[in-house]
Structures are given as structure tokens and as C-alpha cells.
Design a protein around this motif. Sequence first.
Motif, PDB file in Angstrom:
ATOM      1  N   CYS A   1      40.607  33.901   7.832  1.00 18.06           N
ATOM      2  CA  CYS A   1      39.870  33.557   9.048  1.00 18.06           C
ATOM      3  C   CYS A   1      40.747  33.885  10.250  1.00 18.06           C
ATOM      4  CB  CYS A   1      39.503  32.074   9.069  1.00 18.06           C
ATOM      5  SG  CYS A   1      38.624  31.525  10.552  1.00 18.06           S
ATOM      6  N   MET A   2      40.151  34.400  11.304  1.00 20.11           N
ATOM      7  CA  MET A   2      40.872  34.652  12.550  1.00 20.11           C
ATOM      8  C   MET A   2      40.066  34.093  13.714  1.00 20.11           C
ATOM      9  SD  MET A   2      42.349  38.511  11.937  1.00 20.11           S
ATOM     10  CE  MET A   2      43.347  38.524  13.423  1.00 20.11           C
ATOM     11  N   GLY A   3      40.777  33.749  14.761  1.00 19.35           N
ATOM     12  CA  GLY A   3      40.070  33.143  15.883  1.00 19.35           C
ATOM     13  C   GLY A   3      40.748  33.362  17.209  1.00 19.35           C
ATOM     14  N   TRP A   4      40.083  32.889  18.250  1.00 20.62           N
ATOM     15  CA  TRP A   4      40.596  32.975  19.608  1.00 20.62           C
ATOM     16  C   TRP A   4      40.693  31.581  20.213  1.00 20.62           C
ATOM     17  CZ3 TRP A   4      42.469  37.321  21.773  1.00 20.62           C
ATOM     18  CH2 TRP A   4      42.101  38.545  21.215  1.00 20.62           C
ATOM     19  N   PHE A   5      41.768  31.389  20.942  1.00 20.64           N
ATOM     20  CA  PHE A   5      41.980  30.183  21.724  1.00 20.64           C
ATOM     21  C   PHE A   5      42.340  30.618  23.139  1.00 20.64           C
ATOM     22  CE2 PHE A   5      42.372  26.765  18.482  1.00 20.64           C
ATOM     23  CZ  PHE A   5      42.346  27.555  17.341  1.00 20.64           C
TER      24      PHE A   5
ATOM     25  N   ALA B   1      32.984  27.338  19.976  1.00 18.69           N
ATOM     26  CA  ALA B   1      33.003  26.051  20.663  1.00 18.69           C
ATOM     27  C   ALA B   1      31.725  25.967  21.500  1.00 18.69           C
ATOM     28  CB  ALA B   1      34.233  25.945  21.553  1.00 18.69           C
ATOM     29  N   ASP B   2      31.182  24.783  21.624  1.00 19.63           N
ATOM     30  CA  ASP B   2      29.913  24.619  22.334  1.00 19.63           C
ATOM     31  C   ASP B   2      29.974  25.204  23.744  1.00 19.63           C
ATOM     32  OD1 ASP B   2      29.069  21.362  20.898  1.00 19.63           O
ATOM     33  OD2 ASP B   2      28.702  23.414  20.201  1.00 19.63           O
ATOM     34  N   SER B   3      31.088  24.994  24.412  1.00 15.60           N
ATOM     35  CA  SER B   3      31.212  25.453  25.800  1.00 15.60           C
ATOM     36  C   SER B   3      31.354  26.955  25.909  1.00 15.60           C
ATOM     37  CB  SER B   3      32.398  24.771  26.469  1.00 15.60           C
ATOM     38  OG  SER B   3      33.597  25.081  25.788  1.00 15.60           O
ATOM     39  N   MET B   4      31.570  27.636  24.774  1.00 10.60           N
ATOM     40  CA  MET B   4      31.790  29.081  24.774  1.00 10.60           C
ATOM     41  C   MET B   4      30.553  29.858  24.319  1.00 10.60           C
ATOM     42  SD  MET B   4      34.910  28.998  25.792  1.00 10.60           S
ATOM     43  CE  MET B   4      36.243  27.772  25.810  1.00 10.60           C
ATOM     44  N   LYS B   5      29.521  29.154  23.925  1.00 10.76           N
ATOM     45  CA  LYS B   5      28.329  29.851  23.442  1.00 10.76           C
ATOM     46  C   LYS B   5      27.605  30.514  24.602  1.00 10.76           C
ATOM     47  CE  LYS B   5      27.641  26.714  19.550  1.00 10.76           C
ATOM     48  NZ  LYS B   5      26.782  25.676  18.933  1.00 10.76           N
ATOM     49  N   GLY B   6      27.215  31.762  24.373  1.00 10.80           N
ATOM     50  CA  GLY B   6      26.448  32.470  25.385  1.00 10.80           C
ATOM     51  C   GLY B   6      27.171  33.670  25.954  1.00 10.80           C
TER      52      GLY B   6
ATOM     53  N   TYR C   1      37.882  41.010  17.821  1.00  9.10           N
ATOM     54  CA  TYR C   1      37.626  41.234  19.229  1.00  9.10           C
ATOM     55  C   TYR C   1      36.972  39.991  19.846  1.00  9.10           C
ATOM     56  CZ  TYR C   1      38.023  45.996  17.451  1.00  9.10           C
ATOM     57  OH  TYR C   1      38.469  47.132  16.821  1.00  9.10           O
ATOM     58  N   LEU C   2      37.138  39.881  21.141  1.00  5.99           N
ATOM     59  CA  LEU C   2      36.427  38.843  21.876  1.00  5.99           C
ATOM     60  C   LEU C   2      35.820  39.494  23.107  1.00  5.99           C
ATOM     61  CD1 LEU C   2      35.746  35.790  22.009  1.00  5.99           C
ATOM     62  CD2 LEU C   2      37.680  35.566  23.600  1.00  5.99           C
ATOM     63  N   GLN C   3      34.522  39.590  23.122  1.00  4.36           N
ATOM     64  CA  GLN C   3      33.802  40.117  24.278  1.00  4.36           C
ATOM     65  C   GLN C   3      33.456  38.950  25.190  1.00  4.36           C
ATOM     66  OE1 GLN C   3      32.891  43.409  24.974  1.00  4.36           O
ATOM     67  NE2 GLN C   3      31.963  42.751  26.899  1.00  4.36           N
ATOM     68  N   ILE C   4      33.835  39.059  26.444  1.00  7.55           N
ATOM     69  CA  ILE C   4      33.526  38.015  27.417  1.00  7.55           C
ATOM     70  C   ILE C   4      32.705  38.641  28.536  1.00  7.55           C
ATOM     71  CG2 ILE C   4      34.430  36.130  28.814  1.00  7.55           C
ATOM     72  CD1 ILE C   4      37.166  36.575  27.492  1.00  7.55           C
ATOM     73  N   ASN C   5      31.526  38.150  28.734  1.00 11.80           N
ATOM     74  CA  ASN C   5      30.634  38.660  29.774  1.00 11.80           C
ATOM     75  C   ASN C   5      30.545  37.690  30.944  1.00 11.80           C
ATOM     76  OD1 ASN C   5      29.986  40.940  28.190  1.00 11.80           O
ATOM     77  ND2 ASN C   5      28.382  39.793  27.127  1.00 11.80           N
ATOM     78  N   SER C   6      30.160  38.217  32.081  1.00 11.04           N
ATOM     79  CA  SER C   6      29.971  37.400  33.285  1.00 11.04           C
ATOM     80  C   SER C   6      31.157  36.461  33.513  1.00 11.04           C
ATOM     81  CB  SER C   6      28.674  36.576  33.172  1.00 11.04           C
ATOM     82  OG  SER C   6      27.567  37.432  33.025  1.00 11.04           O
ATOM     83  N   LEU C   7      32.321  37.049  33.614  1.00 11.97           N
ATOM     84  CA  LEU C   7      33.539  36.254  33.752  1.00 11.97           C
ATOM     85  C   LEU C   7      33.507  35.384  35.002  1.00 11.97           C
ATOM     86  CD1 LEU C   7      35.924  38.972  32.456  1.00 11.97           C
ATOM     87  CD2 LEU C   7      36.095  36.579  31.743  1.00 11.97           C
ATOM     88  N   HIS C   8      34.002  34.172  34.842  1.00 11.99           N
ATOM     89  CA  HIS C   8      34.128  33.211  35.937  1.00 11.99           C
ATOM     90  C   HIS C   8      35.610  33.003  36.245  1.00 11.99           C
ATOM     91  CE1 HIS C   8      30.243  31.222  34.156  1.00 11.99           C
ATOM     92  NE2 HIS C   8      29.977  32.384  34.732  1.00 11.99           N
TER      93      HIS C   8
ATOM     94  N   GLU D   1      37.034  30.347  36.339  1.00 12.07           N
ATOM     95  CA  GLU D   1      37.474  29.299  35.402  1.00 12.07           C
ATOM     96  C   GLU D   1      37.863  29.851  34.028  1.00 12.07           C
ATOM     97  OE1 GLU D   1      35.129  29.127  38.187  1.00 12.07           O
ATOM     98  OE2 GLU D   1      33.649  28.555  36.641  1.00 12.07           O
ATOM     99  N   ASP D   2      37.547  31.119  33.777  1.00 14.57           N
ATOM    100  CA  ASP D   2      37.950  31.751  32.524  1.00 14.57           C
ATOM    101  C   ASP D   2      39.398  32.233  32.583  1.00 14.57           C
ATOM    102  OD1 ASP D   2      34.685  33.228  32.342  1.00 14.57           O
ATOM    103  OD2 ASP D   2      35.421  31.467  31.246  1.00 14.57           O
ATOM    104  N   THR D   3      40.020  32.119  33.731  1.00 14.44           N
ATOM    105  CA  THR D   3      41.419  32.517  33.858  1.00 14.44           C
ATOM    106  C   THR D   3      42.274  31.690  32.907  1.00 14.44           C
ATOM    107  OG1 THR D   3      41.190  33.218  36.158  1.00 14.44           O
ATOM    108  CG2 THR D   3      43.395  32.573  35.425  1.00 14.44           C
TER     109      THR D   3
END
Length: 119
Positions: A33-37, A61-66, A80-87, A89-91
Motif C-alpha cells: 500500500c502507498m499513500g500521501w500525507f 480522507a473525508d476532507s480530501m474527497k473531490g 501519483y496525486l492529482q490536485i485540482n482547483s488548488l487553494h 490552504e493546500d500549501t
Amino acid sequence: QVQLVESGGGLVQAGDSLRLSCAASGRTYIIYCMGWFRQAPGKEREFVADINRSGSSRYYADSMKGRFTISSDYAKNTIYLQINSLHPEDTAVYYCAAKTGSAASFGSWGQGTQVTVSP
């Protein structure tokens, strides 16, 4: 054992998208298993998502869904981790981690990649 190297971070603007990569090397056959934090300034490290070796099971995580999507390329031992519509607060520093052998928790960690989102 297992080495993890993240890449893809950088300085982006709010609303942009980013794809982070994590390449595993060494005894990769023991990874199941691999993951992102991520860890934002002044905050504790928080779980983002994980994916099993075959890519058939993903958990967020619930706050990361979407806006976050985790994926894997089994042949390349890369996730990979694709992050869309960066805020802004994602810093954070985004870390890759792996569960290996019979361990129930993430025991192998990368050095992290910095993601900075400007307003």
C-alpha cells in the motif's frame, strides 16, 4: 529496504492543478500500500489518500474527497496525486509513504515535496 522519492511540487496559483509523483525503489515487492500525507506550516501531518498495490482500492480522507485523486502505475512502482482547483490552504509539504511486509502502518517515508499555492 524501500526508498521513496517525491516530485512535482512547486509554486502555483490558486485554481491551478498539480500532479505529484512518488517513485519507489529498493525492495518494492514488499510494498502492499502507498499513500500521501501533507503537513502545512504549524500543523500536524495529515492523511490525504492511499492506494493498494494493484490500484483496485483507494481511500481518501473525508476532507480530501473531490479535488484529490490518487492513482498508481504498478509497472513503474510509482503513485501519483492529482490536485485540482488548488487553494492557498493546500500549501504544505506533501509526503509519500508506504506500508510494507506485515506492517499495519506506514513505515517508509519520502523526504517530501513542497507545494505552495499563492492567492
